[in-house]
Write an enzyme that holds these catalytic residues in place. Structure first.
Site, short mmCIF file in Angstrom:
data_model
loop_
_atom_site.label_atom_id
_atom_site.label_comp_id
_atom_site.label_asym_id
_atom_site.label_seq_id
_atom_site.Cartn_x
_atom_site.Cartn_y
_atom_site.Cartn_z
N HIS A 161 0.76 5.24 1.38
CA HIS A 161 -0.02 6.08 2.30
C HIS A 161 0.62 7.47 2.35
O HIS A 161 1.85 7.58 2.47
CB HIS A 161 -0.03 5.45 3.70
CG HIS A 161 -0.80 6.27 4.69
ND1 HIS A 161 -2.17 6.30 4.72
CD2 HIS A 161 -0.39 7.13 5.65
CE1 HIS A 161 -2.57 7.12 5.67
NE2 HIS A 161 -1.51 7.64 6.26
N SER A 171 4.63 6.98 2.42
CA SER A 171 5.26 5.71 2.79
C SER A 171 4.69 4.57 1.96
O SER A 171 3.48 4.53 1.71
CB SER A 171 4.96 5.36 4.26
OG SER A 171 5.28 6.43 5.12
N ASP A 195 -2.93 0.90 8.04
CA ASP A 195 -1.71 1.70 7.81
C ASP A 195 -0.61 1.36 8.80
O ASP A 195 0.26 2.20 9.09
CB ASP A 195 -2.03 3.21 7.87
CG ASP A 195 -3.05 3.62 6.81
OD1 ASP A 195 -3.06 3.02 5.72
OD2 ASP A 195 -3.87 4.53 7.10
N ASN A 252 0.86 -1.19 0.00
CA ASN A 252 0.00 0.00 0.00
C ASN A 252 0.89 1.24 0.00
O ASN A 252 2.04 1.19 0.45
CB ASN A 252 -0.88 0.02 1.25
CG ASN A 252 -1.84 1.19 1.27
OD1 ASN A 252 -2.42 1.56 0.23
ND2 ASN A 252 -2.00 1.82 2.42
C1 GRF Z 1 -2.72 8.81 -2.67
O1 GRF Z 1 -2.35 9.95 -1.94
C2 GRF Z 1 -2.42 7.56 -1.87
O2 GRF Z 1 -1.29 7.68 -1.05
C3 GRF Z 1 -3.64 7.42 -1.02
O3 GRF Z 1 -4.70 7.82 -1.87
C4 GRF Z 1 -4.21 8.70 -2.87
C5 GRF Z 1 -4.57 8.07 -4.17
O4 GRF Z 1 -4.33 8.89 -5.26
N1 GRF Z 1 -3.75 6.09 -0.49
P1 GRF Z 1 -4.46 8.29 -6.73
O5 GRF Z 1 -5.82 7.64 -6.85
O6 GRF Z 1 -3.34 7.32 -6.95
O7 GRF Z 1 -4.35 9.49 -7.61
#
Ligand code: GRF
Length: 223
Positions: free
Chosen positions: A113, A144, A153, A111
């Protein structure tokens, strides 16, 4: 003999800009993966269009069509498994996953984050980071990449990018800079996994046969 590409499935909920960064890296031959499918829990996710434009297979498992989280996760698991991925990549996938789903993919699900974990787990990370900056508690925000475990997370962190906060930042300007780092950083972590250099053992991240005692700090030129 060309190196076999790692089969992956990418889960999204929204814009899919991280998905796009992964697609671009694959198209530029910088990422030895085969994206077998992009699956969204939201039928209107813009990322589905990005996937279709790239000629990728898409599926929707709409969480609103299920009575509870367990039923949704069962359907999602079924949808993912039909593509036999060796890595599941969460890229802006905004649903909590059950322990059963997570444990089924333990050590083979990543993932990204938008914070320097363990700071600011959960939602609204940019506004919370700005408030901490204004209180003089932090100077940097960031993002991260981590292995997914049952704790939200909370899985072991692999790679982090620090993004300095500017005095005149608002949540949107800060989010945009953090997202820019995400786009550079996520393909790198996926590449490490695809190259067999990255693994999770228990709660420990191993990279190039070294147990990490702290996340790697992202530098764009790292190989
Ligand atoms: C990103 O900031 C990611 O870290 C978080 O959600 C957002 C997704 O953006 N989990 P995208 O859909 O990849 O543009």
């Amino acid at each position: 003999m060309p190196i076999p590409k790692l089969p992956i499935v990418i889960l999204i909920s929204g814009s899919g800009s991280n998905l796009q960064a992964i697609i671009d890296a694959v198209e530029e031959n910088e990422l030895p993966v085969e994206i077998r499918a992009v699956i969204s829990n939201r039928p209107g996710a813009k990322g589905l269009q990005r996937a279709s434009c790239a000629g990728l297979r898409t599926e929707v498992v709409d969480h609103t069509q299920f009575d509870n989280r367990t039923a949704f996760d069962e359907a999602l698991k079924h949808s993912v498994e039909q593509f036999e991925p060796r890595l599941v990549v969460l890229a802006g996938f905004m649903r909590l996953l059950t322990a059963d789903f997570v444990n089924h993919h333990l050590g083979r699900m990543l993932n990204i984050h938008p914070s320097l974990l363990p700071a600011f787990k959960g939602l609204n990370t940019h506004a919370r980071a700005l408030a901490a900056f204004k209180a003089g508690e932090i100077k940097n925000h960031g993002a991260s990449v981590h292995f997914v475990t049952a704790e939200l997370d909370g899985g072991p962190v692999i790679l982090q990018a620090a993004v300095p906060i500017e005095k005149d930042d608002n949540p949107e300007t800060l989010a945009a800079r953090v997202l820019g780092s995400e786009h550079q950083m996520y393909p790198q972590a996926i590449r490490w996994f695809a190259e067999g250099r990255l693994r999770l053992q228990g709660n420990q991240v191993w990279l190039d046969e070294q147990a990490l005692d702290a996340p790697v700090l992202f530098a764009p030129d790292d190989d």
